[in-house]
Design a protein around this motif. Structure first.
Motif, PDB file in Angstrom:
ATOM      1  N   GLY A 147       0.796  -1.222   0.000  1.00  9.07           N
ATOM      2  CA  GLY A 147       0.000   0.000   0.000  1.00  9.07           C
ATOM      3  C   GLY A 147       0.826   1.267   0.000  1.00  9.07           C
ATOM      4  O   GLY A 147       0.298   2.351   0.274  1.00  9.07           O
ATOM      5  N   ASN A 148       2.122   1.176  -0.324  1.00  4.99           N
ATOM      6  CA  ASN A 148       3.007   2.331  -0.254  1.00  4.99           C
ATOM      7  C   ASN A 148       2.560   3.461  -1.166  1.00  4.99           C
ATOM      8  O   ASN A 148       2.492   4.625  -0.754  1.00  4.99           O
ATOM      9  CB  ASN A 148       4.436   1.895  -0.608  1.00  4.99           C
ATOM     10  CG  ASN A 148       5.485   2.875  -0.152  1.00  4.99           C
ATOM     11  OD1 ASN A 148       5.433   4.044  -0.497  1.00  4.99           O
ATOM     12  ND2 ASN A 148       6.450   2.397   0.620  1.00  4.99           N
ATOM     13  N   SER A 149       2.242   3.148  -2.428  1.00  3.18           N
ATOM     14  CA  SER A 149       1.844   4.190  -3.375  1.00  3.18           C
ATOM     15  C   SER A 149       0.509   4.820  -2.991  1.00  3.18           C
ATOM     16  O   SER A 149       0.298   6.029  -3.177  1.00  3.18           O
ATOM     17  CB  SER A 149       1.767   3.622  -4.800  1.00  3.18           C
ATOM     18  OG  SER A 149       3.039   3.182  -5.232  1.00  3.18           O
ATOM     19  N   TRP A 150      -0.389   4.022  -2.458  1.00  3.82           N
ATOM     20  CA  TRP A 150      -1.670   4.571  -2.005  1.00  3.82           C
ATOM     21  C   TRP A 150      -1.450   5.538  -0.845  1.00  3.82           C
ATOM     22  O   TRP A 150      -2.032   6.621  -0.803  1.00  3.82           O
ATOM     23  CB  TRP A 150      -2.609   3.443  -1.586  1.00  3.82           C
ATOM     24  CG  TRP A 150      -3.947   3.920  -1.101  1.00  3.82           C
ATOM     25  CD1 TRP A 150      -4.717   4.919  -1.647  1.00  3.82           C
ATOM     26  CD2 TRP A 150      -4.674   3.443   0.037  1.00  3.82           C
ATOM     27  NE1 TRP A 150      -5.881   5.084  -0.919  1.00  3.82           N
ATOM     28  CE2 TRP A 150      -5.877   4.189   0.118  1.00  3.82           C
ATOM     29  CE3 TRP A 150      -4.432   2.461   0.986  1.00  3.82           C
ATOM     30  CZ2 TRP A 150      -6.824   3.969   1.113  1.00  3.82           C
ATOM     31  CZ3 TRP A 150      -5.378   2.235   1.974  1.00  3.82           C
ATOM     32  CH2 TRP A 150      -6.556   2.977   2.036  1.00  3.82           C
ATOM     33  N   VAL A 151      -0.584   5.159   0.100  1.00  2.06           N
ATOM     34  CA  VAL A 151      -0.277   6.043   1.224  1.00  2.06           C
ATOM     35  C   VAL A 151       0.367   7.334   0.723  1.00  2.06           C
ATOM     36  O   VAL A 151       0.084   8.425   1.229  1.00  2.06           O
ATOM     37  CB  VAL A 151       0.630   5.339   2.249  1.00  2.06           C
ATOM     38  CG1 VAL A 151       1.088   6.313   3.332  1.00  2.06           C
ATOM     39  CG2 VAL A 151      -0.104   4.164   2.884  1.00  2.06           C
ATOM     40  N   ARG A 152       1.211   7.237  -0.287  1.00  2.00           N
ATOM     41  CA  ARG A 152       1.821   8.443  -0.853  1.00  2.00           C
ATOM     42  C   ARG A 152       0.761   9.377  -1.412  1.00  2.00           C
ATOM     43  O   ARG A 152       0.838  10.599  -1.238  1.00  2.00           O
ATOM     44  CB  ARG A 152       2.816   8.050  -1.953  1.00  2.00           C
ATOM     45  CG  ARG A 152       4.078   7.393  -1.439  1.00  2.00           C
ATOM     46  CD  ARG A 152       4.958   6.937  -2.582  1.00  2.00           C
ATOM     47  NE  ARG A 152       5.424   8.070  -3.390  1.00  2.00           N
ATOM     48  CZ  ARG A 152       6.078   7.930  -4.533  1.00  2.00           C
ATOM     49  NH1 ARG A 152       6.332   6.722  -5.016  1.00  2.00           N
ATOM     50  NH2 ARG A 152       6.480   9.003  -5.191  1.00  2.00           N
ATOM     51  N   TYR A 153      -0.214   8.820  -2.098  1.00  2.00           N
ATOM     52  CA  TYR A 153      -1.313   9.648  -2.610  1.00  2.00           C
ATOM     53  C   TYR A 153      -2.034  10.355  -1.476  1.00  2.00           C
ATOM     54  O   TYR A 153      -2.341  11.558  -1.563  1.00  2.00           O
ATOM     55  CB  TYR A 153      -2.297   8.777  -3.397  1.00  2.00           C
ATOM     56  CG  TYR A 153      -3.647   9.420  -3.591  1.00  2.00           C
ATOM     57  CD1 TYR A 153      -3.838  10.417  -4.555  1.00  2.00           C
ATOM     58  CD2 TYR A 153      -4.740   9.063  -2.791  1.00  2.00           C
ATOM     59  CE1 TYR A 153      -5.076  11.032  -4.714  1.00  2.00           C
ATOM     60  CE2 TYR A 153      -5.972   9.666  -2.947  1.00  2.00           C
ATOM     61  CZ  TYR A 153      -6.136  10.651  -3.905  1.00  2.00           C
ATOM     62  OH  TYR A 153      -7.360  11.264  -4.050  1.00  2.00           O
ATOM     63  N   LEU A 154      -2.307   9.637  -0.399  1.00  2.00           N
ATOM     64  CA  LEU A 154      -3.011  10.226   0.745  1.00  2.00           C
ATOM     65  C   LEU A 154      -2.176  11.341   1.384  1.00  2.00           C
ATOM     66  O   LEU A 154      -2.701  12.404   1.740  1.00  2.00           O
ATOM     67  CB  LEU A 154      -3.327   9.137   1.771  1.00  2.00           C
ATOM     68  CG  LEU A 154      -4.295   8.031   1.335  1.00  2.00           C
ATOM     69  CD1 LEU A 154      -4.377   6.940   2.396  1.00  2.00           C
ATOM     70  CD2 LEU A 154      -5.681   8.591   1.044  1.00  2.00           C
ATOM     71  N   ILE A 155      -0.875  11.099   1.538  1.00  2.00           N
ATOM     72  CA  ILE A 155       0.006  12.101   2.146  1.00  2.00           C
ATOM     73  C   ILE A 155       0.093  13.343   1.262  1.00  2.00           C
ATOM     74  O   ILE A 155       0.035  14.483   1.744  1.00  2.00           O
ATOM     75  CB  ILE A 155       1.405  11.514   2.395  1.00  2.00           C
ATOM     76  CG1 ILE A 155       1.339  10.411   3.455  1.00  2.00           C
ATOM     77  CG2 ILE A 155       2.385  12.601   2.838  1.00  2.00           C
ATOM     78  CD1 ILE A 155       2.644   9.664   3.646  1.00  2.00           C
ATOM     79  N   GLU A 156       0.223  13.147  -0.042  1.00  2.00           N
ATOM     80  CA  GLU A 156       0.307  14.286  -0.960  1.00  2.00           C
ATOM     81  C   GLU A 156      -0.965  15.119  -0.924  1.00  2.00           C
ATOM     82  O   GLU A 156      -0.917  16.357  -0.879  1.00  2.00           O
ATOM     83  CB  GLU A 156       0.569  13.795  -2.386  1.00  2.00           C
ATOM     84  CG  GLU A 156       1.959  13.231  -2.584  1.00  2.00           C
ATOM     85  CD  GLU A 156       2.264  12.871  -4.029  1.00  2.00           C
ATOM     86  OE1 GLU A 156       3.398  12.449  -4.312  1.00  2.00           O
ATOM     87  OE2 GLU A 156       1.356  13.025  -4.890  1.00  2.00           O
ATOM     88  N   GLY A 157      -2.111  14.437  -0.935  1.00  2.00           N
ATOM     89  CA  GLY A 157      -3.367  15.169  -0.897  1.00  2.00           C
ATOM     90  C   GLY A 157      -3.553  15.931   0.401  1.00  2.00           C
ATOM     91  O   GLY A 157      -4.072  17.050   0.406  1.00  2.00           O
TER      92      GLY A 157
END
Length: 368
Positions: A147-157
């Protein structure tokens, strides 16, 4: 003074200077060696002794507080151009810094690449993502397909700042992860993705978010990812059922279990500024976990951004939640043993345990 005396004095000065420099070199080498010995002793995990003690922490606030060292020179990507080249560039003319009203928010560079993640939502189209001017280095560590890329999306948003990566994955660049294109050393990203990590790449005092997922789920997802064509469909396409019955899958499972354990154990052993985020809790309540991450990274919570993020939690890189259980009893037992080891490390740091994994009940770990 005669010419002979002047020449003699000059030669004496040269000899003394050379001796002084040589002595200094030897001394500095001994000091470095001495510090290495001390550091090795300090970080030893032999026996029941702990290098340091940890305060008791709860599930939603299990951070070791402190600012990431600005002097940390760790990096995992080779130095290269820090130019933000990407086909995902959106016009930044007349850009309004919507982060400006957030108290003590990180300074962003609005003269470079800008991305609008929710431009089709009238209530959220004003929010954008940009590179930071300078950030302390932090790492998002996980085993692949956790889920690393999904977490990155959440952090960026949630933060309005791009995340980075060791890998420079162009598939992710096309999805909008523009931080894939710049070096770790730029310090212009809020956090940097890395899987295989060492103490050289991820220093002990760097801030680390450790994302842990049920290994039974991660391995299945990784197998599907590795056995599909390149491109965005790699994260959503399924292999055939017969694929799980091959010798290749059996070897893959054994290798992956070791890798999953190493990634988590290394960070739980060495990282002094650590936040553990179980993937399963992220699925239950992504906004609550993102708040924890923002606080850990010392980034203010922008309620407007978080409200919009709650409307768009899926993002472009969230993989499938496959309901596949292809494991043998022996494989389940091995996974249970490794999960039990990680649970013990969490307990040694006074952190809450991982959630239960139905596929691998821990009682298997003690069966003969």
């Amino acid at each position: 003074m005669s010419i002979g005396k002047r020449t003699g004095c000059g030669l004496l000065c040269i000899v003394l200077s050379t001796f002084f420099v040589y002595s200094l070199h030897l001394t500095s080498g001994n000091i470095r060696t001495f510090h290495k010995v001390l550091n090795a002793f300090d970080m030893s995990t032999n026996g029941s002794q702990k290098p340091w003690s940890y305060p008791k922490v709860s599930r939603y606030d299990d951070t070791i507080h402190g600012n990431a060292s600005n002097g940390d020179d760790s990096h995992a990507k080779k130095d290269g151009s820090d130019e933000d080249s990407s086909s995902n560039d959106l016009s930044n003319k007349h850009v309004v810094d919507v982060n400006a009203g957030v108290p003590q928010g990180p300074a962003r560079d609005l003269s470079g690449k800008i991305r609008y993640p929710w431009r089709n939502d009238p209530q959220c189209d004003k929010y954008n993502i940009a590179f930071a001017k300078r950030m302390p280095r932090a790492f998002l560590v996980s085993y692949p397909r956790s889920g690393n890329s999904w977490v990155r999306y959440l952090i960026e948003g949630a933060s309005g700042i791009f995340t980075g990566s060791k890998y420079g994955n162009q598939m992710l660049v096309k999805m909008g992860f523009l931080g894939e294109d710049i070096s770790f050393k730029s310090r212009r990203t809020i956090i940097n993705k890395i899987h295989k990590n060492s103490r050289k790449k991820v220093r002990d005092y760097s801030k680390v978010v450790l994302l842990i997922r049920n290994p039974a789920k991660s391995i299945v997802s990784y197998w599907n990812y590795n056995n599909n064509k390149k491109g965005p469909k790699r994260i959503t396409h399924n292999v055939t059922a017969d694929s799980y019955k091959t010798e290749g899958f059996k070897k893959f499972v054994k290798t992956c279990i070791g890798g999953w354990t190493t990634v988590a154990a290394d960070r739980l052993t060495f990282s002094r500024k650590l936040l553990v985020v179980p993937y399963e809790y992220l699925l239950e309540n992504p906004i609550a976990q993102v708040r924890r991450i923002l606080r850990f990274l010392s980034v203010p919570e922008d309620e407007g951004r978080l409200a919009c993020l709650s409307r768009h939690t899926e993002g472009p890189a969230k993989g499938l939640q496959r309901k596949v259980d292809p494991y043998t009893e022996e494989q389940r037992k091995l996974m249970a043993q490794r999960v039990s080891e990680i649970q013990k490390l969490l307990k040694s740091r006074n952190m809450d345990p991982l959630p239960p994994y139905p596929e691998i009940p821990l009682q298997l770990a003690t069966q003969n």
